[in-house]
Design a protein around this motif. Structure first.
Motif, PDB file in Angstrom:
ATOM      1  N   ARG A 155       0.825  -1.200   0.000  1.00 32.93           N
ATOM      2  CA  ARG A 155       0.000   0.000   0.000  1.00 32.93           C
ATOM      3  C   ARG A 155       0.862   1.254   0.000  1.00 32.93           C
ATOM      4  N   GLY A 156       0.218   2.413  -0.117  1.00 32.15           N
ATOM      5  CA  GLY A 156       0.924   3.678  -0.126  1.00 32.15           C
ATOM      6  C   GLY A 156       0.862   4.369   1.222  1.00 32.15           C
ATOM      7  N   ALA A 157       1.723   5.391   1.392  1.00 37.18           N
ATOM      8  CA  ALA A 157       1.801   6.124   2.659  1.00 37.18           C
ATOM      9  C   ALA A 157       2.008   7.599   2.376  1.00 37.18           C
ATOM     10  N   LEU A 158       1.469   8.436   3.262  1.00 36.39           N
ATOM     11  CA  LEU A 158       1.538   9.893   3.131  1.00 36.39           C
ATOM     12  C   LEU A 158       1.928  10.499   4.471  1.00 36.39           C
ATOM     13  N   VAL A 213      -2.152   9.644  -3.526  1.00 29.92           N
ATOM     14  CA  VAL A 213      -1.457   8.373  -3.321  1.00 29.92           C
ATOM     15  C   VAL A 213      -2.419   7.227  -3.625  1.00 29.92           C
ATOM     16  N   GLN A 214      -1.978   6.300  -4.465  1.00 28.63           N
ATOM     17  CA  GLN A 214      -2.831   5.172  -4.829  1.00 28.63           C
ATOM     18  C   GLN A 214      -2.779   4.097  -3.757  1.00 28.63           C
ATOM     19  N   ASN A 215      -3.924   3.484  -3.517  1.00 30.04           N
ATOM     20  CA  ASN A 215      -4.067   2.425  -2.517  1.00 30.04           C
ATOM     21  C   ASN A 215      -3.483   2.885  -1.188  1.00 30.04           C
ATOM     22  N   LEU A 216      -3.991   3.997  -0.703  1.00 35.02           N
ATOM     23  CA  LEU A 216      -3.458   4.628   0.498  1.00 35.02           C
ATOM     24  C   LEU A 216      -3.645   3.723   1.712  1.00 35.02           C
ATOM     25  N   GLY A 217      -2.538   3.471   2.434  1.00 31.48           N
ATOM     26  CA  GLY A 217      -2.602   2.607   3.606  1.00 31.48           C
ATOM     27  C   GLY A 217      -2.303   3.303   4.910  1.00 31.48           C
ATOM     28  N   LEU A 218      -1.636   4.498   4.856  1.00 33.91           N
ATOM     29  CA  LEU A 218      -1.259   5.190   6.085  1.00 33.91           C
ATOM     30  C   LEU A 218      -1.167   6.677   5.809  1.00 33.91           C
ATOM     31  N   VAL A 219      -1.728   7.479   6.720  1.00 36.47           N
ATOM     32  CA  VAL A 219      -1.526   8.930   6.710  1.00 36.47           C
ATOM     33  C   VAL A 219      -0.891   9.311   8.041  1.00 36.47           C
ATOM     34  N   VAL A 220       0.111  10.197   7.977  1.00 36.07           N
ATOM     35  CA  VAL A 220       0.851  10.626   9.161  1.00 36.07           C
ATOM     36  C   VAL A 220       0.869  12.145   9.183  1.00 36.07           C
ATOM     37  N   VAL A 221       0.582  12.733  10.333  1.00 37.99           N
ATOM     38  CA  VAL A 221       0.758  14.174  10.524  1.00 37.99           C
ATOM     39  C   VAL A 221       1.653  14.371  11.741  1.00 37.99           C
ATOM     40  N   TRP A 222       2.721  15.152  11.542  1.00 40.34           N
ATOM     41  CA  TRP A 222       3.662  15.417  12.626  1.00 40.34           C
ATOM     42  C   TRP A 222       3.446  16.825  13.158  1.00 40.34           C
ATOM     43  N   LEU A 245      -6.665  14.798   6.993  1.00 35.40           N
ATOM     44  CA  LEU A 245      -6.146  13.435   7.059  1.00 35.40           C
ATOM     45  C   LEU A 245      -7.069  12.519   7.859  1.00 35.40           C
ATOM     46  N   GLU A 246      -7.789  13.071   8.824  1.00 38.85           N
ATOM     47  CA  GLU A 246      -8.816  12.262   9.493  1.00 38.85           C
ATOM     48  C   GLU A 246      -9.899  11.857   8.487  1.00 38.85           C
ATOM     49  N   LEU A 247     -10.294  12.806   7.637  1.00 39.85           N
ATOM     50  CA  LEU A 247     -11.266  12.485   6.597  1.00 39.85           C
ATOM     51  C   LEU A 247     -10.745  11.386   5.665  1.00 39.85           C
ATOM     52  N   ARG A 248      -9.494  11.504   5.265  1.00 40.30           N
ATOM     53  CA  ARG A 248      -8.928  10.511   4.366  1.00 40.30           C
ATOM     54  C   ARG A 248      -8.840   9.146   5.033  1.00 40.30           C
ATOM     55  N   ALA A 249      -8.452   9.118   6.303  1.00 42.45           N
ATOM     56  CA  ALA A 249      -8.364   7.844   7.011  1.00 42.45           C
ATOM     57  C   ALA A 249      -9.726   7.168   7.093  1.00 42.45           C
ATOM     58  N   THR A 250     -10.776   7.967   7.293  1.00 41.10           N
ATOM     59  CA  THR A 250     -12.122   7.415   7.389  1.00 41.10           C
ATOM     60  C   THR A 250     -12.636   6.973   6.020  1.00 41.10           C
ATOM     61  N   ARG A 251     -12.435   7.804   5.001  1.00 46.10           N
ATOM     62  CA  ARG A 251     -12.949   7.499   3.667  1.00 46.10           C
ATOM     63  C   ARG A 251     -12.202   6.335   3.030  1.00 46.10           C
ATOM     64  N   ASP A 252     -10.873   6.299   3.184  1.00 45.66           N
ATOM     65  CA  ASP A 252     -10.060   5.262   2.543  1.00 45.66           C
ATOM     66  C   ASP A 252      -9.829   4.054   3.435  1.00 45.66           C
ATOM     67  N   LYS A 253     -10.346   4.103   4.669  1.00 47.56           N
ATOM     68  CA  LYS A 253     -10.189   2.990   5.612  1.00 47.56           C
ATOM     69  C   LYS A 253      -8.710   2.611   5.760  1.00 47.56           C
ATOM     70  N   CYS A 254      -7.888   3.638   5.975  1.00 47.91           N
ATOM     71  CA  CYS A 254      -6.454   3.411   6.112  1.00 47.91           C
ATOM     72  C   CYS A 254      -5.995   3.763   7.518  1.00 47.91           C
ATOM     73  N   ALA A 255      -4.729   3.491   7.809  1.00 50.45           N
ATOM     74  CA  ALA A 255      -4.162   3.760   9.126  1.00 50.45           C
ATOM     75  C   ALA A 255      -3.918   5.256   9.301  1.00 50.45           C
ATOM     76  N   PHE A 256      -3.875   5.679  10.557  1.00 47.68           N
ATOM     77  CA  PHE A 256      -3.717   7.093  10.896  1.00 47.68           C
ATOM     78  C   PHE A 256      -2.729   7.195  12.046  1.00 47.68           C
ATOM     79  N   LEU A 257      -1.744   8.100  11.891  1.00 46.85           N
ATOM     80  CA  LEU A 257      -0.742   8.304  12.941  1.00 46.85           C
ATOM     81  C   LEU A 257      -0.536   9.798  13.137  1.00 46.85           C
TER      82      LEU A 257
END
Length: 719
Positions: free
Chosen positions: A239-242, A305-314, A335-347
């Motif tokens: 998967r992809g990561a942002l 990002v295609q097939n997004l698996g993780l979003v990170v905000v520092w 990024l909270e919206l993206r994590a919810t819509r894409d069902k991906c991990a959030f950090l």
């Protein structure tokens, strides 16, 4: 008996079954009709299939926040695909006016959203003027995200797309991109083992899971490498990561950490410093799927990002994460919206902890990732305090603004390496606090900051109520004092106090990225602290009241975040690292710094916000504009029944030569602002009501002589 075929009598009358005769008559009528001509526009043939293009035009005004239909000429049929950039004639909706074809209208940019067979507009359509590029830059996923962000912040889709899609660069677009690199192996957890659930978090990412976590990083420089390991674990699952950071310097650190783990070409760096061509080339590589990992600053929150698996905000508390262009989205919320819509991990990671981060954990949306107290004590420097009582008895502090304790720590630290001196920014407006306990003076009605007027009365800066019988809610005191303002000649004073030591400065004019590990004094404003090779031997945090006395709901949270950011660059206590903070030691943020407990401080702040009904427990919008325009606008808004309006109150006017802060009126222009808050669950209704009213106002050109009213949902600064 008659046959099944119809017969004609002598008089020409047809005979036969009625059903058969009806079919014959229908066929004869169609044969006599003239053949239909191909659909054309001004003599040019249109596309045979799906001849109507729906376009979002680059007009950020709210009453035009919809799609417009255009005809697709036959010569553009092959390139007019959904997602491409187009140019259209726009005027009277981009269509013909009643009674004839429209020849005018300016050429403006837009995006082709979809192709359809028919338009719901019954008149003739104007045609697409040009397909700027056959590159489809607006995917359905990015369009849906942009629409969700626009609705959440009461803004227009066009404004969000300006933030989400970078400007085109033809040479970058023509460059070819190769296939994506193969997934890397799952990383060794490394220093993630220092956190209670850190190893499990990485294991979940590598196996394709979607955990959500709020990460309180240990002090020191390892956060960039730990972020890179989380990205590598996600890539290992295919998967992809942002990763989104607040500025170019931390982006460079994560970039270097990713390059060390993934090698060259394994990720893209999206920052404004890269230049238009390189940034667009990197963005296209991400959109085309050639790169699956991205690190960047604020605008990268929309990276496709295609097939997004993780979003990170520092460091989500940094103001760099809040966009100052309409509709003012915040990276954390997007990024909270993206994590919810894409069902991906959030950090969400930081050395500190915002109240929004604490609420994510308290609500169960995310789990905490933190080290135990032994690990924290081993990594953190020793923190010592200098309070007002110490300053009053300290002759050196009165003479040179450097308390004796701080002077001794600086002197000892310079024997072992560089010493950091953090000085608050110039220009903070003095506010009032209790003379006895230094608690900021707040309104009894709305907990807003109290300020002294020219006539001597106290007035709330949020709701405008006058306070005639103030007393401190913490200690019961009745006397007030002005908070201290920032230092102005710190570098010169330190240079005189330590004449044999080089003095380096880092601030708005010149921000240093790194400094060598040799003895030197480094004077920096908050957020501009350079990283020292091997860490600073000591740090002095001057004039704590300059930040704690700010008239803002986030004053203590922001002060603690700034202090932690500087103290995290200091060596551990075991290596002699010491931090001196010049602020009253009994105050909550000072105690949180001494104990290195940002989470506990955020939880107590969150509890107070809940008691007062302030964000993030509630949703809030700021409505600002010229005097008289704000009440008139709010009178026309169909607010939710549970909405509460605070104000309006006059806005402070920006001083000449100083950048305007959130909520301030431009120099010389009187204005006012009102705050509208609603309880949880009514935020979407509030945004919709404000957007509808603002769209109606802009469609009329604004009443009251066209006065502009600005709406900002979830303002970061409501002081």
């Amino acid at each position: 008996m008659s046959s099944g075929n119809g017969r004609r009598r002598a008089g020409g009358e047809e005979t036969g079954p009625p059903e058969q005769l009806a079919l014959i008559r229908d066929a004869v009528r169609k044969a006599k009709e003239p053949r239909a001509k191909p659909r054309t526009w001004r003599g040019a043939a249109l596309a045979e299939e799906l001849p109507v293009a729906r376009v979002v035009v680059d007009k950020g005004v709210l009453h035009l926040d919809r799609y417009f239909d255009y005809a697709v000429p036959e010569e553009l049929d092959a390139v007019a695909r959904p997602g491409v950039r187009v140019r259209v004639r726009f005027g009277a909706g981009g269509r013909t006016v009643r009674g004839g074809r429209r020849e005018g209208g300016a050429l403006i940019d837009g995006y082709l959203v979809e192709r359809v067979a028919e338009s719901d507009y019954r008149g003739p359509l104007a045609a697409l003027a040009q397909v700027v590029s056959p590159e489809p830059v607006l995917s359905p996923e990015l369009l849906a995200l942009a629409r969700a962000v626009a609705d959440r912040y009461a803004g227009s889709l066009a404004d969000v797309l300006q933030l989400a899609v970078p400007p085109r660069h033809a040479r970058a677009e023509a460059a070819e991109t190769g296939p994506p690199p193969p997934p890397p192996p799952a990383p060794d957890p490394g220093s993630w083992r220092s956190y209670g659930r850190g190893e499990d978090f990485l294991r979940s990412l590598a196996s394709g899971g979607a955990p959500r976590a709020v990460w309180t990083a240990l002090p020191g420089p390892r956060w960039a490498e730990e972020t890179a390991r989380a990205v590598q674990a996600t890539l290992a699952s295919g998967r992809g990561a942002l990763v989104v950071v607040p500025a170019g310097r931390p982006a460079a650190r994560v970039d270097a950490a990713l390059r060390a783990l993934l090698g060259e070409g394994g990720h893209a760096l999206l920052t404004a410093d890269a230049g238009q061509e390189r940034r667009y080339r990197e963005w296209l590589a991400v959109r085309r799927g050639a790169v699956r990992a991205v690190v960047g600053t604020r605008a990268a929150m929309f990276a496709p990002v295609q097939n997004l698996g993780l979003v990170v905000v520092w460091d989500d508390g940094d103001s760099g994460h809040s966009d100052e262009h309409a509709p003012f989205p915040h990276v954390r919320e997007v990024l909270e919206l993206r994590a919810t819509r894409d069902k991906c991990a959030f950090l969400l990671g930081s050395w500190g902890c915002t109240v929004e981060a604490a609420q994510l954990v308290e609500s169960g949306w995310a789990v905490p990732l933190a080290a135990d107290r032994e690990q924290v004590r081993a990594a953190a420097p020793l923190v010592r305090t200098v309070g007002d009582g110490d300053l009053a008895r300290d002759g050196a502090a009165r003479a040179a603004r450097l308390p004796t304790l701080a002077w001794e720590v600086v002197r000892d630290g310079l024997r072992r390496g560089p010493v950091l001196v953090q000085v608050p920014r110039r220009g903070y407006v003095p506010r009032l606090a209790c003379e006895r306990c230094r608690e900021p003076a707040r309104c009894r009605h709305c907990a807003g900051p109290l300020a002294a007027q020219e006539a001597g009365e106290l007035r709330c800066g949020w709701c405008g109520r006058e306070e005639t019988a103030w007393h401190c809610g913490a200690c019961g005191g009745f006397r007030l004092r002005a908070s201290v303002v920032g230092a102005r000649r710190t570098a010169e004073e330190l240079g005189r106090a330590f004449p044999a030591v080089p003095v380096r400065t880092s601030g708005r004019e010149q921000v240093l990225d790194t400094v060598p590990g040799t003895p030197a004094l480094v004077v920096s404003t908050p957020g501009a602290e350079p990283v020292a090779e091997g860490g600073y031997a000591a740090a002095v945090l001057l004039d704590g009241w300059a930040m704690l006395g700010r008239p803002d709901l986030r004053a203590s949270e922001e002060a603690l975040r700034r202090w932690l950011g500087a103290a995290a660059l200091v060596r551990p206590q075991s290596a002699g690292g010491t931090v001196v903070v010049v602020a009253e030691p009994t105050l909550r943020p000072v105690q949180a710094l001494v104990r290195w407990d940002p989470v506990g401080h955020a939880l107590r702040e969150l509890a107070e916000r809940a008691e007062l009904g302030f964000p993030p427990v509630s949703r809030m919008a700021a409505v600002s504009g010229p005097a008289g325009a704000v009440p008139e606008f709010l009178d026309g808004v169909q607010l939710p029944s549970d909405a509460e309006v605070l104000g309006p109150v006059p806005l402070p006017v920006t001083e000449a030569g100083r950048p305007r802060r959130t909520g301030e009126a431009p120099g010389g222009e009187p204005g006012e602002r009102a705050l509208v808050r609603v309880p949880p669950g009514s935020g979407a209704a509030l945004a919709s009501a404000l957007k509808t009213a603002l769209a109606a106002r802009t469609a009329r050109g604004g009443s009251g002589g066209g006065q502009t009213v600005r709406v900002r949902v979830d303002p970061p600064d409501i002081g």
